[in-house]
Design an enzyme around this catalytic site. Structure first.
Site, PDB file in Angstrom:
ATOM      1  CB  THR A  30     -27.471 -12.449  22.091  1.00 33.13           C
ATOM      2  OG1 THR A  30     -28.054 -13.252  20.976  1.00 33.13           O
ATOM      3  CG2 THR A  30     -28.235 -11.229  21.983  1.00 33.13           C
ATOM      4  CG  ASP A  46     -25.740  -8.383  19.376  1.00 34.60           C
ATOM      5  OD1 ASP A  46     -26.381  -8.787  20.318  1.00 34.60           O
ATOM      6  OD2 ASP A  46     -25.384  -9.198  18.579  1.00 34.60           O
ATOM      7  NE  ARG A  48     -21.710 -11.170  14.267  1.00 39.79           N
ATOM      8  CZ  ARG A  48     -20.631 -11.107  14.129  1.00 39.79           C
ATOM      9  NH1 ARG A  48     -19.375 -11.824  15.078  1.00 39.79           N
ATOM     10  NH2 ARG A  48     -19.711 -10.121  13.454  1.00 39.79           N
ATOM     11  CE  LYS A  62     -29.319 -10.654  18.403  1.00 38.26           C
ATOM     12  NZ  LYS A  62     -28.034 -11.083  18.656  1.00 38.26           N
ATOM     13  N   GLY A  76     -30.816 -16.281  22.909  1.00 44.75           N
ATOM     14  CA  GLY A  76     -31.161 -17.526  22.872  1.00 44.75           C
ATOM     15  C   GLY A  76     -31.492 -17.990  21.476  1.00 44.75           C
ATOM     16  CB  SER A 158     -22.599 -15.594  24.221  1.00 43.47           C
ATOM     17  OG  SER A 158     -22.707 -14.570  23.011  1.00 43.47           O
ATOM     18  CG  ASP A 195     -19.928 -13.028  22.501  1.00 45.47           C
ATOM     19  OD1 ASP A 195     -19.298 -14.184  22.438  1.00 45.47           O
ATOM     20  OD2 ASP A 195     -21.044 -12.863  22.232  1.00 45.47           O
ATOM     21  CB  SER A 198     -22.297  -9.866  20.389  1.00 48.43           C
ATOM     22  OG  SER A 198     -22.596 -10.925  21.411  1.00 48.43           O
TER      23      SER A 198
END
Length: 261
Positions: A30, A46, A48, A62, A76, A158, A195, A198
């Site tokens: 994330t 984001d 995803r 999120k 997480g 991440s 990333d 994400s």
């Protein structure tokens, strides 16, 4: 006796020698950020959601509501972030009713860190808590083990390295609301493009002093799926058949039975 303890190191070596593999850490997968500005604070994320190498949800929310003026962004394990924020949101509402006053951001922070510390990291929730109250605007981050941090800009997940690079290079004192929203959105996009955990869209939540939070769902959609410019269906026979082989894998036998007798 004072000194360093190597008990856990020796235990891990003993388990490894007996064919017990060490557990793998779960990737947060994330990008979430928070940015303070002159009269409030902004958080962004984001959308995803991943399950290993698979994109499970392209438009996952999120950003979680704790109270009308306190929100948090979660990275997480999705189930953990959802459950823990709902729990603390309920407790904050009860606390507000009991004290007959507007909830404080530090109250939510304290409840979250005590709850997460109690479970020693087994609840995989990494949160950025932001909000406004009578004492001003606040921005905190909480890790799964219960440790906390405070700052003018924060990033977790991440994709946090790419996001932090944007935040550190573009943040300045006395940001306006519009500048803070753009900075947070740019930081999330850096995570989206750099990333694999994400992706998809950018969600934003703005909290200003004296106002309820403004939730901007899908504020940016940098990954819009475009229509194909032409049809890619090919007619039968386009690809030449170079060789044909038919193999009989079973024998069919027919038997007639006279049932008139």
């Amino acid at each position: 006796m004072a000194g360093l303890s190597f008990d856990n190191y020796q235990r891990n070596n003993f388990l490894a020698e007996n064919s017990h593999t060490q557990p793998k850490a779960t990737s947060t997968g994330t990008t979430i950020v928070g940015v303070k500005f002159n009269n409030g604070v902004v958080i962004a994320a984001d959308t995803r959601s991943t399950q290993g190498p698979i994109v499970a949800d392209k438009n996952c929310a999120k950003l979680h509501r704790i109270s009308p003026k306190i929100w948090c962004a979660g990275a997480g394990t999705a189930a953990d972030t959802e459950a823990v924020t709902q729990l603390i949101g309920s407790n904050i509402e009860l606390h507000s009713l009991y004290t007959s006053r507007e909830p404080r951001v530090v109250s939510a922070l304290q409840m979250l860190k005590q709850h997460l510390f109690k479970y020693q990291g087994h609840i995989g929730a990494y949160l950025i808590v932001a909000g406004v109250d009578p004492t001003g605007s606040h921005l905190f981050s909480i890790h799964a083990h219960g440790s906390t941090d405070v700052g003018y800009y924060l990033s977790l997940g991440s994709g946090s390295l790419a996001a932090m690079a944007v935040l550190e290079s573009h943040w300045k004192q006395d940001l306006t609301k519009e500048e803070a929203i753009k900075l947070a959105s740019d930081a999330i996009q850096a995570g989206i493009w750099n990333d694999l955990g994400s992706g998809s869209n950018v969600d934003v939540c703005v909290m200003e002093i004296g106002k309820d939070a403004e939730y901007l769902r899908n504020y940016l959609t940098p990954n819009v799926r475009e229509e194909k410019q032409k049809s890619y269906k090919f007619p039968r026979g386009t690809t030449a058949v170079l060789k044909e082989s038919i193999v009989n894998i079973c024998d069919i036998q027919e038997e007639q039975v006279d049932i008139t007798a």
